[in-house]
Design a protein around this motif. Structure first.
Motif, PDB file in Angstrom:
ATOM      1  N   UNK A   1      -5.678  -4.598   2.515  1.00 54.40           N
ATOM      2  CA  UNK A   1      -5.433  -5.689   1.559  1.00 54.40           C
ATOM      3  C   UNK A   1      -4.650  -5.214   0.326  1.00 54.40           C
ATOM      4  N   UNK A   2      -5.075  -4.162  -0.393  1.00 58.81           N
ATOM      5  CA  UNK A   2      -4.290  -3.734  -1.568  1.00 58.81           C
ATOM      6  C   UNK A   2      -2.869  -3.315  -1.207  1.00 58.81           C
ATOM      7  N   UNK A   3      -2.721  -2.611  -0.038  1.00 60.68           N
ATOM      8  CA  UNK A   3      -1.387  -2.173   0.357  1.00 60.68           C
ATOM      9  C   UNK A   3      -0.480  -3.365   0.647  1.00 60.68           C
ATOM     10  N   UNK A   4      -1.014  -4.399   1.325  1.00 57.96           N
ATOM     11  CA  UNK A   4      -0.206  -5.572   1.652  1.00 57.96           C
ATOM     12  C   UNK A   4       0.115  -6.379   0.394  1.00 57.96           C
ATOM     13  N   UNK A   5      -0.827  -6.503  -0.559  1.00 57.79           N
ATOM     14  CA  UNK A   5      -0.557  -7.214  -1.813  1.00 57.79           C
ATOM     15  C   UNK A   5       0.562  -6.526  -2.586  1.00 57.79           C
ATOM     16  N   UNK A   6       0.536  -5.200  -2.580  1.00 56.09           N
ATOM     17  CA  UNK A   6       1.607  -4.460  -3.261  1.00 56.09           C
ATOM     18  C   UNK A   6       2.962  -4.749  -2.627  1.00 56.09           C
ATOM     19  N   UNK A   7       3.028  -4.765  -1.293  1.00 62.65           N
ATOM     20  CA  UNK A   7       4.298  -5.014  -0.615  1.00 62.65           C
ATOM     21  C   UNK A   7       4.759  -6.458  -0.812  1.00 62.65           C
TER      22      UNK A   7
ATOM     23  N   UNK B   1       6.587  -0.448   7.709  1.00 62.55           N
ATOM     24  CA  UNK B   1       6.380  -1.519   8.684  1.00 62.55           C
ATOM     25  C   UNK B   1       6.233  -2.859   7.979  1.00 62.55           C
ATOM     26  N   UNK B   2       5.383  -2.908   6.945  1.00 65.54           N
ATOM     27  CA  UNK B   2       5.131  -4.171   6.243  1.00 65.54           C
ATOM     28  C   UNK B   2       6.394  -4.660   5.537  1.00 65.54           C
TER      29      UNK B   2
END
Length: 678
Positions: free
Chosen positions: A511-517, A551-552
């Motif tokens: 979740x934090x990694x995807x919010x950052x991206x 990837x994201x």
């Protein structure tokens, strides 16, 4: 079957053994029966001797009685003539019959049942001498008796007769006793011989039965135990085990069959071992033509590759008489040939009467080449799509044997054909992978070589852009700078795709990694609304954060670029089972792995054609005019390196959905997902 093999066969030996045992039992039974019959005869003869003794004693007793009670008048005399005289004649007739019977040696009328001549009693020398003495004594005794009686049968001299019987009784009685005693001793000896003979027959039968049992043990059971032990050793993995070819014909055939089976299993094991080691095509064909040649019965074998356009066939490698042919690579036409037919049917083809078929069809060039080498029979094994070989190919085996590939070898090739084609296909795949690896290494080298001059060109263009006041010239320099930057990105992507990946895995909270991206993507794509939906909290994967960001980022950029301006791009994270339940199918929820995490990005807009969906992850395939075609290929490779799966769905009604399934990471020390803040 030859006479020697017939005599050495187990069936003949067992039949002979049982026949010998049956004959022995028959002989023993006949001997026992004859001995029993002879003993009955001996008993009967002893009884006759007893009758003789009784008759002599009765004559003596009657004589004594008549002497003591001699008649005193004629009526009494004539009464005695009727009684004593007639009884005396009867006793004499009885003794005559017994003595004559013994003297003749024919006792058939005296036996309890009819007996053949060879079963008739044979008296010994002692008994025969006693019979002769008795016969002489009886003849003399009888003559004196009839002299005493006189010649007048109506008025015999009974008193003289009685006196003669009394006086001569001891001589006759002694002879009778000697005869009877000799006969009894003979009967005892016969009984002893019968007992000894019966015991001997029983003993011999037992010994021969034991010998036959030992022969069965030595000839049959021991080799069978050795064979059973051999099968057990093969079952335990010792495929080199061999049995001595000894014993009867059937056991020799069994041992020979076992040895052939063991040899073939060992060869197959070595073939599988060679395939697992990833040997190249030359090594694999060398193994088939050296170790497997006697087993397959082939004189020529070759591997024929087909070009991608299915226009020609090339003999890549071939062996003749167990030796390689380095310069035998030849090119043949494919159209209208048996090679084309076997590839189309995807089944093995047995080619017989090769000379006739080659001469009847000019297109059969490979067949004519084999006929020129003296081959008469061939088998074509196609490398079908099931073998997953990168290029079509056919394995060809040919023989000079006039009988060709017999049923046994055809069955063997049929049994191992799939293994051979799988092995050759796997080897071909390994060769193709090696070729691609070499290409990748070559491409990496080119990229490294181009980056330096490209950087120099970019620096020169930047210098010109700063020093060129003319607007038209500046526009051209900016265009060149843009192309140089695009070329640099392309080279970077080629390098990323070609070189081996090195991952630094660690627990990553998604979740934090995807919010950052998403935050960073919103700045790059201000015309799109990027949303994030999270069905579960604390979901983590074991991944390389930098590769996962790549990837994201790539998927987010692709989704925004493919969606119309003002549309919504949605990211979602959920457990695989939760995602299936959200889709409304309980069955999918059950089938989804509880240890997987599903990431999905969805956008609306023009759908991707169905025929293009399978090719989206192929290198250099792109649906965008300015795309390099490496983005999704790199994404797919990165996802696979993390142990995940990538899927793409696109329809007019739902839009485009890209999903990633990654293994969920669980802290083994606590049995739950770990908190990355700790």
């Amino acid at each position: 079957m030859s006479l020697s093999r017939h005599l050495a066969s187990l069936s003949f030996q067992v039949a002979a053994a049982y026949l010998a045992l049956g004959l022995l039992l028959t002989v023993a039974s006949l001997y026992s029966l004859s001995a029993f019959q002879r003993q009955l005869g001996a008993i009967e003869l002893v009884n006759r001797a007893g009758q003789l003794e009784l008759a002599v004693e009765q004559m003596h007793a009657q004589a004594m009685n008549y002497w003591q009670n001699a008649p005193r008048d004629y009526p009494t005399y004539y009464r005695d003539v009727r009684l004593y005289y007639q009884d005396l004649l009867a006793q004499i007739a009885t003794i005559d019959g017994i003595v004559d019977n013994f003297m003749s040696g024919d006792f058939s009328d005296t036996m309890p049942m009819p007996m053949p001549a060879w079963l008739q009693p044979h008296l010994g020398l002692e008994a025969e001498a006693a019979i002769v003495a008795l016969e002489d004594t009886w003849e003399a005794w009888r003559a004196r008796l009839f002299d005493a009686l006189g010649d007048d049968e109506n008025e015999p001299r009974l008193e003289w007769t009685a006196e003669q019987v009394i006086e001569d009784h001891s001589r006759l009685n002694a002879a009778v006793e000697v005869f009877a005693e000799a006969l009894r001793r003979w009967s005892a000896r016969e009984y002893q011989l019968m007992t000894q003979g019966t015991l001997a027959a029983a003993g011999i039968t037992l010994v021969i039965a034991v010998l036959l049992l030992w022969l069965l043990q030595w000839k049959v059971l021991a080799p069978l135990r050795r064979t059973t032990a051999g099968f057990q050793r093969v079952a335990d993995g010792d495929f080199r085990d061999q049995l001595p070819v000894v014993g009867t014909t059937e056991l020799q055939d069994l041992s020979s069959s076992f040895n052939r089976l063991s040899e073939r299993l060992d060869l197959l094991y070595r073939l599988i071992h060679a395939l697992q080691q990833g040997q190249d095509l030359d090594q694999l064909m060398g193994l088939l033509n050296t170790e497997f040649r006697p087993l397959l019965g082939c004189d020529w074998s070759g591997l024929v590759f087909i070009d991608e356009r299915r226009a020609s066939a090339r003999v890549e490698t071939s062996w003749l008489d167990g030796l390689p042919q380095p310069g035998a690579q030849r090119l043949y036409r494919l159209q209208g040939t048996l090679l084309e037919r076997v590839l189309a049917d995807e089944t093995p083809l047995h080619v017989q009467a090769m000379a006739e078929r080659a001469s009847a069809n000019p297109a059969y060039e490979l067949l004519r080449h084999l006929v020129a080498l003296g081959m008469r029979d061939a088998i074509f094994l196609p490398l079908t799509p099931q073998t997953q070989t990168p290029i079509p190919a056919v394995v060809v085996f040919a023989t000079r044997d006039p009988a060709g590939f017999g049923d046994a070898r055809q069955r063997l090739l049929g049994n191992i054909g799939q293994l051979l084609t799988q092995g050759v296909g796997r080897t071909a795949r390994l060769a193709e992978q090696g070729r691609l690896a070499a290409i990748g290494e070559f491409a990496s080298g080119i990229v490294h070589e181009l980056r330096t001059p490209l950087s120099t060109i970019a620096m020169a263009l930047n210098f010109l852009a700063e020093r060129t006041p003319e607007l038209r010239a500046k526009r051209r320099v900016d265009l060149a700078l843009g192309e140089a930057e695009r070329t640099r990105r392309l080279l970077e992507e080629i390098l990323l795709y070609a070189k081996p990946l090195s991952l630094d895995p660690r627990p990553v909270a998604l979740a934090p990694l995807l919010e950052e991206q998403i935050t960073m993507a919103a700045e790059r794509h201000p015309g799109h609304a990027i949303r994030f939906e999270q069905a579960s909290d604390g979901l983590q994967v074991l991944a390389d954060p930098d590769r996962l960001r790549q990837v994201l980022t790539n998927l987010t950029d692709n989704a925004c670029e493919a969606a119309p301006v003002g549309s919504v791009v949605t990211w979602r994270i959920a457990g695989a089972a939760e995602a299936a339940e959200t889709a409304g199918t309980a069955e999918n929820a059950k089938q989804s792995g509880a240890d997987e995490i599903r990431l999905s990005v969805h956008n609306t807009g023009e759908p991707i054609p169905a025929d293009r969906l399978p090719r989206l992850t192929e290198p250099f395939f792109s649906t965008k005019a300015s795309g390099t075609g490496l983005g999704l290929a790199i994404v797919a490779r990165l996802v696979e390196q993390h142990g995940g799966r990538l899927s793409i769905q696109s329809t007019v009604e739902q839009g485009t959905l890209v999903e990633i399934l990654l293994p969920r990471w669980v802290d083994e020390a606590h049995g739950t997902a770990a908190d990355p803040s700790r």
